[in-house]
Design a protein around this motif. Structure first.
Motif, mmCIF file in Angstrom:
data_model
loop_
_atom_site.group_PDB
_atom_site.id
_atom_site.type_symbol
_atom_site.label_atom_id
_atom_site.label_comp_id
_atom_site.label_asym_id
_atom_site.label_seq_id
_atom_site.Cartn_x
_atom_site.Cartn_y
_atom_site.Cartn_z
ATOM 1 N N THR A 1 -13.280 1.275 7.055
ATOM 2 C CA THR A 1 -11.819 1.174 7.163
ATOM 3 C C THR A 1 -11.144 2.288 6.367
ATOM 4 O O THR A 1 -10.178 2.910 6.846
ATOM 5 C CB THR A 1 -11.347 -0.201 6.649
ATOM 6 O OG1 THR A 1 -11.971 -1.233 7.416
ATOM 7 C CG2 THR A 1 -9.834 -0.341 6.749
ATOM 8 N N ILE A 2 -11.641 2.558 5.172
ATOM 9 C CA ILE A 2 -11.068 3.621 4.348
ATOM 10 C C ILE A 2 -11.224 4.971 5.027
ATOM 11 O O ILE A 2 -10.271 5.757 5.130
ATOM 12 C CB ILE A 2 -11.742 3.640 2.954
ATOM 13 C CG1 ILE A 2 -11.351 2.394 2.154
ATOM 14 C CG2 ILE A 2 -11.368 4.909 2.180
ATOM 15 C CD1 ILE A 2 -12.163 2.200 0.883
ATOM 16 N N LEU B 1 -12.864 5.239 -3.440
ATOM 17 C CA LEU B 1 -11.980 4.078 -3.306
ATOM 18 C C LEU B 1 -12.775 2.792 -3.109
ATOM 19 O O LEU B 1 -12.425 1.745 -3.664
ATOM 20 C CB LEU B 1 -10.993 4.276 -2.153
ATOM 21 C CG LEU B 1 -9.995 5.432 -2.303
ATOM 22 C CD1 LEU B 1 -9.049 5.474 -1.099
ATOM 23 C CD2 LEU B 1 -9.198 5.321 -3.599
ATOM 24 N N SER B 2 -13.849 2.874 -2.344
ATOM 25 C CA SER B 2 -14.657 1.654 -2.130
ATOM 26 C C SER B 2 -15.364 1.237 -3.409
ATOM 27 O O SER B 2 -15.632 0.045 -3.622
ATOM 28 C CB SER B 2 -15.669 1.878 -1.002
ATOM 29 O OG SER B 2 -16.580 2.914 -1.333
ATOM 30 N N THR C 1 -4.726 -0.589 3.076
ATOM 31 C CA THR C 1 -5.374 0.729 3.102
ATOM 32 C C THR C 1 -4.589 1.704 3.966
ATOM 33 O O THR C 1 -4.418 2.881 3.598
ATOM 34 C CB THR C 1 -6.821 0.588 3.609
ATOM 35 O OG1 THR C 1 -7.531 -0.325 2.755
ATOM 36 C CG2 THR C 1 -7.535 1.921 3.623
ATOM 37 N N PHE D 1 -6.272 1.662 -6.558
ATOM 38 C CA PHE D 1 -6.605 1.092 -5.253
ATOM 39 C C PHE D 1 -7.384 -0.206 -5.431
ATOM 40 O O PHE D 1 -7.077 -1.232 -4.810
ATOM 41 C CB PHE D 1 -7.430 2.100 -4.445
ATOM 42 C CG PHE D 1 -7.726 1.659 -3.041
ATOM 43 C CD1 PHE D 1 -6.756 1.736 -2.053
ATOM 44 C CD2 PHE D 1 -8.972 1.150 -2.709
ATOM 45 C CE1 PHE D 1 -7.024 1.325 -0.754
ATOM 46 C CE2 PHE D 1 -9.258 0.740 -1.414
ATOM 47 C CZ PHE D 1 -8.280 0.823 -0.439
ATOM 48 N N GLY E 1 0.820 -1.208 0.000
ATOM 49 C CA GLY E 1 0.000 0.000 0.000
ATOM 50 C C GLY E 1 0.853 1.257 0.000
ATOM 51 O O GLY E 1 0.569 2.220 -0.725
ATOM 52 N N LYS F 1 -7.160 -3.910 5.601
ATOM 53 C CA LYS F 1 -6.866 -2.803 6.527
ATOM 54 C C LYS F 1 -5.406 -2.382 6.412
ATOM 55 O O LYS F 1 -5.086 -1.182 6.370
ATOM 56 C CB LYS F 1 -7.192 -3.212 7.966
ATOM 57 C CG LYS F 1 -7.011 -2.102 9.002
ATOM 58 C CD LYS F 1 -7.451 -2.574 10.379
ATOM 59 C CE LYS F 1 -7.458 -1.424 11.373
ATOM 60 N NZ LYS F 1 -6.109 -0.848 11.593
ATOM 61 N N SER G 1 -8.199 7.346 6.510
ATOM 62 C CA SER G 1 -8.038 8.687 5.945
ATOM 63 C C SER G 1 -8.098 9.749 7.028
ATOM 64 O O SER G 1 -7.249 10.655 7.086
ATOM 65 C CB SER G 1 -9.129 8.939 4.905
ATOM 66 O OG SER G 1 -9.130 10.282 4.502
ATOM 67 N N ILE H 1 -6.291 -4.076 -4.325
ATOM 68 C CA ILE H 1 -7.089 -4.837 -3.360
ATOM 69 C C ILE H 1 -7.516 -6.174 -3.960
ATOM 70 O O ILE H 1 -7.501 -7.215 -3.288
ATOM 71 C CB ILE H 1 -8.318 -4.014 -2.916
ATOM 72 C CG1 ILE H 1 -7.886 -2.790 -2.094
ATOM 73 C CG2 ILE H 1 -9.289 -4.884 -2.125
ATOM 74 C CD1 ILE H 1 -7.078 -3.109 -0.856
#
Length: 382
Positions: free
Chosen positions: A365-366, A307-308, A288, A256, A140, A285, A370, A260
């Motif tokens: 989590t993102i 991102l998701s 990220t 991203f 990451g 996690k 952040s 993943i």
């Protein structure tokens, strides 16, 4: 191209066009890549570097001069940025192209082949399967730092090495054409898979729409962020991002999401037993955290929210590409058995489903990572 291996004498003739130091002791096939032909060039003189020779697949990358111009721009920019950073090691953290005697980054031979040479980065390793959260975190960080360092490179100077590579709307149009033409007579075998795609088509087009509306900025992105495109050092610390052929304008969510896709799934890309396809949220996690440690300062709120979307979009695109090729009669991807592409598509679609089932955790989590990294940056600036 893999079935057209060249004998060492021909490869030596190619290498003679490049400004190599030392002497050539040995040339042997290298790596497991499916696109280019790659050879390890061992130096016969102690203290002189080893090299990697590649024959570029000009059937996939149809304009090699523009492709190589992209790589030259990107590696020069990265090197210049790192040279101004205390503690950075540009010679180890950036790929270095070897020039030809005509001061070019590639050689075109009489047979229409294109060749390039890189310095070999010694004592590095890459992983097809991520083994632990520390490796995921370092991956990451590597991809995040790559994007951050290229944030101020003018995207208008870069070329599309493969047009519409991650454009899901374009992929969906090709898919609908394949269904309509039904060249291999296979549409009747995949009604559930077709329904899976059509049910998600509008939602999966969200990133394209946000981009058109100006809500997501185009950036210099890698666009092929498989985990094995990060080289780690002997201590499993991030060292260098490789495979720069698809570096071009794109959206951060693409990089991203593809990372993943290949980080959190412990099953093979073509896993037949769909029950084996699971998502390791510890690895998610960790990746990220590393990614946003390097990028949270540069990303907009809209990019972080996107991102998701990338997390489910990229395995969807891969499944869509496999399914389209299956319907078309297996013309693009190499297959090992008649329904290989269908098996691949089902595996990627199952990964999409598992990620959808965990989307609230993914989003939380993102956002948490952040917020944490941005708060840390603010404290450091006080």
């Amino acid at each position: 191209m893999k079935d057209n291996a060249m004998v060492p004498s021909q490869l030596r003739e190619v290498l003679a066009h490049f400004t190599l130091r030392g002497s050539i002791a040995e040339i042997s096939p290298y790596g497991s890549g499916h696109i280019h032909d790659t050879y390890f060039v061992k130096n016969g003189i102690t203290g002189c570097p080893n090299y990697l020779l590649q024959r570029i697949n000009h059937h996939v990358f149809k304009n090699v001069p523009l492709l190589m111009d992209n790589i030259e721009q990107v590696t020069l920019h990265l090197r210049n940025k790192l040279e101004g950073m205390p503690g950075a090691r540009p010679d180890e953290e950036v790929l270095r192209l070897v020039q030809t005697h005509k001061h070019r980054s590639f050689h075109a031979d009489a047979g229409g082949n294109f060749w390039r040479v890189y310095l070999l980065l010694e004592d590095t390793r890459s992983y097809d399967i991520v083994e632990n959260p520390q490796q995921a975190y370092e991956g990451g960080k590597a991809f995040g730092k790559f994007l951050a360092l290229l944030a101020d490179l003018d995207i208008t100077h870069l070329h599309e090495s493969i047009p519409d590579f991650h454009n899901v709307e374009s992929r969906l149009r090709l898919f609908e054409t394949a269904i309509r033409q039904n060249l291999a007579g296979r549409v009747k075998h995949v009604p559930e898979e077709i329904a899976f795609v059509q049910q998600r088509a509008e939602g999966m087009s969200t990133i394209c729409r946000l981009g058109r509306e100006g809500k997501l900025p185009l950036r210099v992105t890698h666009n092929d962020t498989k985990f094995n495109n990060v080289l780690l050092d002997k201590h499993d610390r991030a060292q260098c991002v490789i495979d720069l052929d698809t570096v071009m304008p794109g959206y951060v969510a693409y990089d991203f999401g593809d990372a993943i896709r290949t980080t959190v799934n412990k099953a093979a890309e073509d896993e037949a037993d769909l029950d084996k396809i699971t998502v390791d949220l510890r690895l998610f996690k960790a990746f990220t955290e590393g990614f946003l440690k390097e990028t949270s300062a540069m990303l907009t709120d809209e990019e972080i929210a996107s991102l998701s979307l990338g997390v489910t979009l990229l395995p969807f695109i891969m499944g869509l590409r496999f399914l389209t090729d299956y319907i078309d009669g297996d013309n693009y991807y190499k297959i090992n058995f008649p329904e290989h592409n269908l098996q691949r598509a089902r595996a990627q679609f199952r990964l999409v489903q598992v990620l959808e089932e965990n989307i609230e955790t993914v989003q939380h989590t993102i956002q948490q990572a952040s917020t944490s990294h941005r708060a840390l940056l603010l404290n450091q600036q006080k």
